[in-house]
Design an enzyme around this catalytic site. Structure first.
Site, PDB file in Angstrom:
ATOM      1  N   GLU A  60       0.811  -1.225   0.000  1.00 44.79           N
ATOM      2  CA  GLU A  60       0.000   0.000   0.000  1.00 44.79           C
ATOM      3  C   GLU A  60       0.841   1.271   0.000  1.00 44.79           C
ATOM      4  O   GLU A  60       0.508   2.246  -0.690  1.00 44.79           O
ATOM      5  CB  GLU A  60      -0.952   0.003   1.208  1.00 44.79           C
ATOM      6  CG  GLU A  60      -2.150  -0.916   1.078  1.00 44.79           C
ATOM      7  CD  GLU A  60      -1.830  -2.381   1.331  1.00 44.79           C
ATOM      8  OE1 GLU A  60      -2.710  -3.232   1.096  1.00 44.79           O
ATOM      9  OE2 GLU A  60      -0.688  -2.671   1.758  1.00 44.79           O
ATOM     10  N   HIS A 129     -10.227  -5.869  10.089  1.00 41.25           N
ATOM     11  CA  HIS A 129     -11.009  -5.615   8.882  1.00 41.25           C
ATOM     12  C   HIS A 129     -12.286  -4.830   9.195  1.00 41.25           C
ATOM     13  O   HIS A 129     -13.156  -4.697   8.331  1.00 41.25           O
ATOM     14  CB  HIS A 129     -11.381  -6.927   8.190  1.00 41.25           C
ATOM     15  CG  HIS A 129     -10.222  -7.648   7.578  1.00 41.25           C
ATOM     16  ND1 HIS A 129      -9.227  -8.217   8.327  1.00 41.25           N
ATOM     17  CD2 HIS A 129      -9.896  -7.875   6.282  1.00 41.25           C
ATOM     18  CE1 HIS A 129      -8.346  -8.789   7.520  1.00 41.25           C
ATOM     19  NE2 HIS A 129      -8.725  -8.591   6.270  1.00 41.25           N
TER      20      HIS A 129
END
Length: 327
Positions: A60, A129
């Site tokens: 990322e 998450h």
């Protein structure tokens, strides 16, 4: 009008903007051949080619930095975070680079980029998450932050975000992707900086955003059964807040409840309360109430997970409580 799922509304927005402007491109993990984790970019690589729909490594910080550089050269990247929680790995690139380069370059560079993807508490996705990152980035100068909540506003907001000359963090809720709504077949844009009055009312202002918009609507029957007439406002823009819409409502109702899925400590509601007290304190007939998530990592257990976030009955109870409070 055509009935459209929210994830397809987002896909339409990207498709239309890529067709309109060849500087727009998409990058992220599995956005190409796989079509994205929630199929927002499905088949776009077939239409636009692999140089405009880039599958990236699981890195990322690297591909976000690459997108910032691309934006500096005049391209308009759209980053898809497979899960918004993963973008914490790119916090430096988003905060120190995307957010600040327009200023630190003396205006020589614009950073027209969108960072979008799923977040929020899903159904047993586990703590890592289930992140809500809006408050993490709220203090970063130079960023715009929006949270879509319906197929209609998701499409119009994403088109506006892609055309904006600044970096936009675009939050989607993982449990809203399958919402359905009839969308106009003609093009439309939703402003990035405007709240939406979901339900006009006169007794109490309920400020909310993202999935909690729908929890507030679910609580309506209980609230109305008590004889109360609430005004529900979907903030949509989390940075900057639409203080005009918020103030107009408070001057009418004189009572405020903030409903969020963000954490209570340092959350979006905390900043909102400060702004309301700074700007509209004399209009309040009672203290502002905030309903936020528990300050704990989100449990995997389904029952415990449900207990960590605000549910419709709690919203109805808070309205009943607020209507009897006075400063």
């Amino acid at each position: 009008m055509a009935e459209t799922l929210l994830f397809n509304a987002l896909r339409q927005a990207i498709d239309e903007e890529m067709g309109r402007d060849d500087t727009v491109f998409v990058l992220g993990e599995d956005v190409g051949h796989y079509g994205g984790s929630y199929k927002v970019t499905k088949d776009l690589y077939k239409k636009y080619g692999e140089l405009r729909v880039l599958d990236t490594p699981i890195a990322e910080n690297s591909f976000t930095g690459m997108a910032v550089g691309a934006a500096m050269t005049g391209l308009r990247p759209i980053i898809e975070g497979m899960n918004m929680g993963f973008l914490l790995l790119a916090f430096n690139q988003i905060a120190n680079n995307a957010g600040m380069l327009r200023y630190t370059s003396g205006g020589n560079f614009k950073i027209p980029m969108v960072i979008r993807g799923p977040g929020g508490v899903g159904r047993q996705l586990g703590a890592e998450h289930s992140q809500r990152l809006e408050a993490y980035f709220h203090a970063v100068p130079g960023l715009k932050i929006v949270a879509c909540s319906t197929p209609y506003n998701s499409k119009g907001l994403l088109k506006a975000a892609i055309r904006d000359e600044n970096p936009v963090l675009f939050f989607e809720h993982v449990l809203l992707y399958n919402l359905k709504e009839n969308l106009p077949e003609t093009e439309y844009i939703v402003p990035l900086d405007k709240a939406e009055i979901v339900r006009p009312g006169k007794d109490v202002t309920i400020l909310t955003y993202s999935r909690m918009r729908h929890h507030c609507l679910q609580a309506l029957k209980q609230i109305e059964a008590k004889g109360y007439d609430p005004e529900i406002i979907d903030l949509i823009s989390l940075k900057p807040f639409d203080l005009q819409a918020i103030g107009d409502s408070i001057r009418k109702t004189h009572r405020v409840i903030i409903v969020e899925e963000c954490m209570k400590t340092g959350g979006i509601a905390a900043e909102l309360i400060a702004l309301i007290n700074d700007n509209f304190f004399d209009e309040l007939d009672a203290p502002v109430i905030r309903l936020s998530s528990q300050d704990i990592p989100t449990p995997y257990n389904g029952m415990l997970e449900r207990l960590t976030i605000v549910q419709p009955p709690q919203i109805a109870e808070a309205v009943d409580k607020l209507m009897t409070l006075h400063i």
